[in-house]
Design a protein around this motif. Structure first.
Motif, PDB file in Angstrom:
ATOM      1  N   ASP A 182     -18.624  13.002  23.290  1.00  0.00           N
ATOM      2  CA  ASP A 182     -18.410  14.052  22.302  1.00  0.00           C
ATOM      3  C   ASP A 182     -18.359  13.407  20.924  1.00  0.00           C
ATOM      4  O   ASP A 182     -17.825  12.305  20.758  1.00  0.00           O
ATOM      5  CB  ASP A 182     -17.103  14.793  22.572  1.00  0.00           C
ATOM      6  N   GLU A 232     -16.638  12.917  18.338  1.00  0.00           N
ATOM      7  CA  GLU A 232     -15.281  12.936  17.783  1.00  0.00           C
ATOM      8  C   GLU A 232     -14.806  11.491  17.653  1.00  0.00           C
ATOM      9  O   GLU A 232     -15.395  10.576  18.223  1.00  0.00           O
ATOM     10  CB  GLU A 232     -14.345  13.759  18.657  1.00  0.00           C
ATOM     11  N   ASP A 233     -13.733  11.299  16.896  1.00  0.00           N
ATOM     12  CA  ASP A 233     -13.255   9.945  16.589  1.00  0.00           C
ATOM     13  C   ASP A 233     -13.031   9.080  17.830  1.00  0.00           C
ATOM     14  O   ASP A 233     -13.302   7.882  17.807  1.00  0.00           O
ATOM     15  CB  ASP A 233     -11.965  10.000  15.772  1.00  0.00           C
ATOM     16  N   VAL A 269     -20.480  10.414  14.262  1.00  0.00           N
ATOM     17  CA  VAL A 269     -19.308  11.303  14.305  1.00  0.00           C
ATOM     18  C   VAL A 269     -19.027  11.886  12.920  1.00  0.00           C
ATOM     19  O   VAL A 269     -18.779  13.082  12.783  1.00  0.00           O
ATOM     20  CB  VAL A 269     -18.079  10.544  14.857  1.00  0.00           C
ATOM     21  N   ARG A 270     -19.088  11.061  11.897  1.00  0.00           N
ATOM     22  CA  ARG A 270     -18.755  11.515  10.542  1.00  0.00           C
ATOM     23  C   ARG A 270     -19.823  12.401   9.922  1.00  0.00           C
ATOM     24  O   ARG A 270     -19.509  13.324   9.179  1.00  0.00           O
ATOM     25  CB  ARG A 270     -18.528  10.318   9.626  1.00  0.00           C
ATOM     26  N   ALA A 284     -21.875  15.341  13.385  1.00  0.00           N
ATOM     27  CA  ALA A 284     -21.151  16.137  14.385  1.00  0.00           C
ATOM     28  C   ALA A 284     -21.373  17.641  14.228  1.00  0.00           C
ATOM     29  O   ALA A 284     -21.395  18.361  15.227  1.00  0.00           O
ATOM     30  CB  ALA A 284     -19.661  15.815  14.342  1.00  0.00           C
ATOM     31  N   THR A 312     -22.640  16.112  20.565  1.00  0.00           N
ATOM     32  CA  THR A 312     -22.565  14.896  21.376  1.00  0.00           C
ATOM     33  C   THR A 312     -23.473  13.836  20.758  1.00  0.00           C
ATOM     34  O   THR A 312     -24.417  14.144  20.037  1.00  0.00           O
ATOM     35  CB  THR A 312     -23.009  15.126  22.837  1.00  0.00           C
TER      36      THR A 312
END
Length: 180
Positions: free
Chosen positions: A41, A43-44, A85-86, A89, A94
Motif C-alpha cells: 500500500d 503509505e509510510d 508514497v509521497r 499515492a 499501491t
C-alpha cells in the motif's frame, strides 16, 4: 593402397566412426538468479517494509553482494518507495517493488500508477527535500551501475537502478526489463 578411401580419416583403422561429441550444455542460471515482485500500500509503512523485504530476499537467495552494495541498494529502495508514497499515492494506492538478480547484476525497480516522470534535482542545501532521485543517481553511478525512469503501458512509471555485484564489473546489465 590408400587407407583414406575406406570411409574413415586417413591413417585410421576402418570401422564404425566414433560417436559425435556433444557440445557442452549452456550453463543454467546461478542459484541466486531470478526476479521477485511484491506490492505494498502507498503509505509510510511501505518504506521500511520494502527495505526489509529486499534485504531478506538478498540474504535468503545468498546473493553474493558485498555489504556496501546491499547498503546502497536498500537506500535506493527506501528513496524510491518514499517518492512513490509521497508523490504518487493519490493516483497509485499501491506501489510495486521488483528485484531482479542476474549473474553479475542486481536491479531494483519501483512502479506506481502516477504518470508524472520525475527528474533528479540539483542539490539546494536550503531545501529539506527533493534530492531523493539525485541520491539514487549518485549511489548508482558510484557503484558503476545504471538507472532510469520508464513509462508503463498503463500510463504509470517504473524507476529502476541496476548495480554490478562485483566492483568494476561495469557494462550494461543483462536482465529482463522491469515488470517483465
Amino acid at each position: 593402397m590408400d587407407d583414406g578411401a575406406r570411409g574413415g580419416p586417413a591413417g585410421s583403422p576402418s570401422g564404425p566412426a566414433a560417436p559425435p561429441v556433444a557440445a557442452p550444455a549452456p550453463p543454467g542460471p546461478l542459484p541466486y538468479e531470478g526476479v521477485w515482485r511484491f506490492t505494498a500500500d502507498a503509505e509510510d509503512a511501505a518504506v521500511p517494509s520494502a527495505r526489509h523485504a529486499v534485504r531478506d530476499l538478498l540474504r535468503r537467495q545468498n546473493v553474493p553482494a558485498p555489504p556496501d552494495l546491499v547498503h546502497g541498494l536498500l537506500l535506493i529502495v527506501s528513496e524510491l518507495v518514499t517518492n512513490a508514497v509521497r508523490h504518487a499515492a493519490l493516483l497509485s494506492p499501491t506501489v510495486g517493488v521488483e528485484v531482479a538478480v542476474g549473474a553479475a547484476w542486481v536491479r531494483v525497480a519501483v512502479e506506481d500508477s502516477h504518470p508524472y516522470r520525475p527528474t533528479a534535482l540539483v542539490a539546494d542545501h536550503g531545501q529539506t527535500g527533493g534530492r531523493g532521485l539525485l541520491l539514487v543517481r549518485e549511489i548508482t553511478a558510484e557503484a558503476g551501475g545504471v538507472c532510469d525512469v520508464e513509462h508503463t503501458a498503463a500510463g504509470g512509471k517504473i524507476i529502476w537502478a541496476a548495480l554490478p555485484l562485483a566492483p568494476g564489473a561495469g557494462g550494461a546489465p543483462v536482465l529482463p526489463a522491469p515488470g517483465g
